[in-house]
Design an enzyme around this catalytic site. Structure first.
Site, PDB file in Angstrom:
ATOM      1  CG  HIS A 103      -2.038  -0.649   1.006  1.00  0.00           C
ATOM      2  ND1 HIS A 103      -2.268  -2.078   1.234  1.00  0.00           N
ATOM      3  CD2 HIS A 103      -3.403  -0.687   0.976  1.00  0.00           C
ATOM      4  CE1 HIS A 103      -3.571  -2.481   0.974  1.00  0.00           C
ATOM      5  NE2 HIS A 103      -4.139  -1.525   0.913  1.00  0.00           N
ATOM      6  CE  LYS A 135      -6.661 -12.769   9.357  1.00  0.00           C
ATOM      7  NZ  LYS A 135      -6.641 -12.764  10.756  1.00  0.00           N
TER       8      LYS A 135
END
Lengths: 200, 286
Positions: A38, A106
């Protein structure tokens, strides 16, 4: 709660039709990105440099896989999701910059990401944590890998070709609804009851 | 028999742990599948399917193959005692390439990753020296997501057992889906800060469903199991009846001023295996 099959690149309308609780299977392309990836992609964007693939046409998968190289070809051995909330600190900026329509992870994400998902017209889907062997079965091919030397195996961007990858449960939709927010209120109520039981 | 035989069996033990979930854990997950509905049922179904795929294909059930953690009960007269640490380290290096495992050891200061799952203090080994000539090695590959949810509370002793219950319930419920529930929770009570956490983790070696031998501790384990599952966090935190598969407690005597509570959290992939080695170096995964 419906079961829906989708192909990449996603149609914005299909994504906006998804509801919290729906089960989704996807086919097409996804790229893996954890914390370092990222940061890397955001940094390249700030420097005005191009990303060597098209994140807007793929699903973003929070994952650091186990991989193996056989006959010069990468193979994914195990590839479940990593905990998404670590990416909360920059995911809103990432979504607005790269326009991904689906995040697979998740544990859920929080309000900053929820707002960015709504703005971009994207969803967060939950994949069963630890189901790495099952995930690997749906990954047909490693198309490419970027920044492998710089970031290492778990943090590199793996471009994956998948077929009916899932089950993915929509937990944050494109309209600001979050299973986590609703459930959080219920859990809080249950917790108060549990406290009373303990104090008895 | 040689060091190589022991090393081979240790590689096999790592493979066994990474690809074949113990039956006690699978049974507990199957029970969870029966009682769950909606998204929670989808999660448990995927977990059970994943366990099957891993067993059949030999692929690690989770991409986070963990930090290789060993608990050793070794006889003081075991002939390989002096070499055991090196044998284990070599087995971990080999398993990293052969199974394979994800390279999971990172230097916290330089970011360097040797790529073979060994490093400073890793593999992590706890030694228990006993009388005799044999050796039993328990393996517990420990994933990062659940490890991040471990906690320590140096509780004021005046808060007593009610305080303990409240800390454990609040902490595990607060973890939500992050440690990959349904989890197994290990609670170490007493000793000091370090010992409580150590006992908590060691209690994870016990099979799911097996209670502490002291009846009042066994009762507390059952009560905590019931209370946490009333929270509704559910499998993977999507809401449901099964937040924890079991709660295990171990304790040490405490200092009068301290009431340490160490919580170790293990994800549903409660991976374990055991190797037994005889005095002549015959090793067997059991």
């Amino acid at each position: 709660m419906a079961t829906i099959k989708l192909n990449t690149p996603f149609d914005k309308k299909d994504i906006q039709n998804l509801k919290v609780g729906d089960t989704v299977y996807i086919s097409g392309k996804m790229f893996t990105a954890r914390d370092e990836c990222h940061l890397k992609m955001l940094e390249l964007h700030k420097e005005g440099k191009d990303i060597p693939f098209k994140p807007e046409d793929m699903a973003l998968f929070h994952c650091g896989p186990v991989v193996q190289k056989k006959n010069d070809e990468w193979r994914i051995v195990s590839a479940g999701p990593t905990t998404s909330i670590r990416m909360e600190i920059f995911e809103d900026e990432f979504l607005k910059t790269f326009k991904c329509r689906m995040i697979i992870g998740k544990g859920g994400m929080a309000d900053r990401t929820l707002k960015a998902l709504e703005e971009v017209g994207a969803v967060y889907v939950h994949y069963t944590g630890g189901a790495g062997a099952l995930a690997a079965m749906a990954i047909k091919k490693v198309e490419d890998v970027y920044w492998l030397d710089e970031l290492g195996i778990p943090e590199a961007a793996w471009i994956l070709d998948v077929c009916e990858f899932g089950p993915l449960t929509v937990t944050i939709d494109a309209h600001g609804n979050s299973l986590y927010n609703e459930l959080g209120k219920e859990i809080q109520k249950n917790l108060e009851k549990i406290h009373r039981e303990i104090e008895k | 028999m040689s060091n190589k035989d022991i090393e081979d069996q240790l590689v096999e033990a790592i493979r066994r742990a990474e690809t074949q979930l113990p039956n006690d854990v699978v049974s507990a997950l199957e029970k969870a599948y029966e009682v769950e509905e909606g998204p929670a049922r989808v999660q448990v179904e995927a977990i059970l399917e994943n366990i099957k795929v891993s067993r059949e294909t030999g692929a690690p059930m989770c991409q986070d193959t963990g930090i290789q953690t060993f608990y050793i009960e070794v006889g003081a007269d075991f002939p390989y005692l002096g070499e055991l640490k090196d044998i284990i380290t070599n087995a971990v290096k080999r398993a990293s390439g052969e199974i394979p495992l994800r390279p999971n050891t990172v230097n916290p200061f330089t970011g360097e990753n040797p790529g073979n799952n060994v490093g400073n203090y890793v593999p992590y080994i706890t030694w228990d020296i006993v009388k005799g000539e044999e050796c039993t090695i328990h393996l517990l590959p420990k994933g990062g997501g659940s490890e991040n949810m471990c906690a320590l509370n140096m509780m004021a002793p005046g808060k007593g057992i009610k305080g303990l219950k409240r800390f454990v319930v609040d902490h595990i419920v607060g973890c939500g889906g992050k440690p990959c529930p349904p989890t197994v929770v290990g609670i170490g009570v007493g000793g000091g800060a370090d010992l409580s956490l150590k006992l908590g983790k060691k209690s994870l070696l016990r099979d799911v469903g097996v209670r502490h031998p002291e009846p009042h501790i066994a009762e507390l384990e059952e009560e905590l199991l019931k209370l946490i599952n009333e929270s509704g966090v559910g499998p993977m935190g999507v809401g449901g009846k099964t937040t924890v598969l079991d709660v295990h407690i171990e304790y040490a005597h405490r200092h009068p001023a301290s009431f340490p509570i160490g919580i170790a959290v293990q994800c549903w992939a409660d991976r374990r295996s055991t190797v037994r080695i005889t005095k002549d170096g015959r090793a067997e995964v059991i």
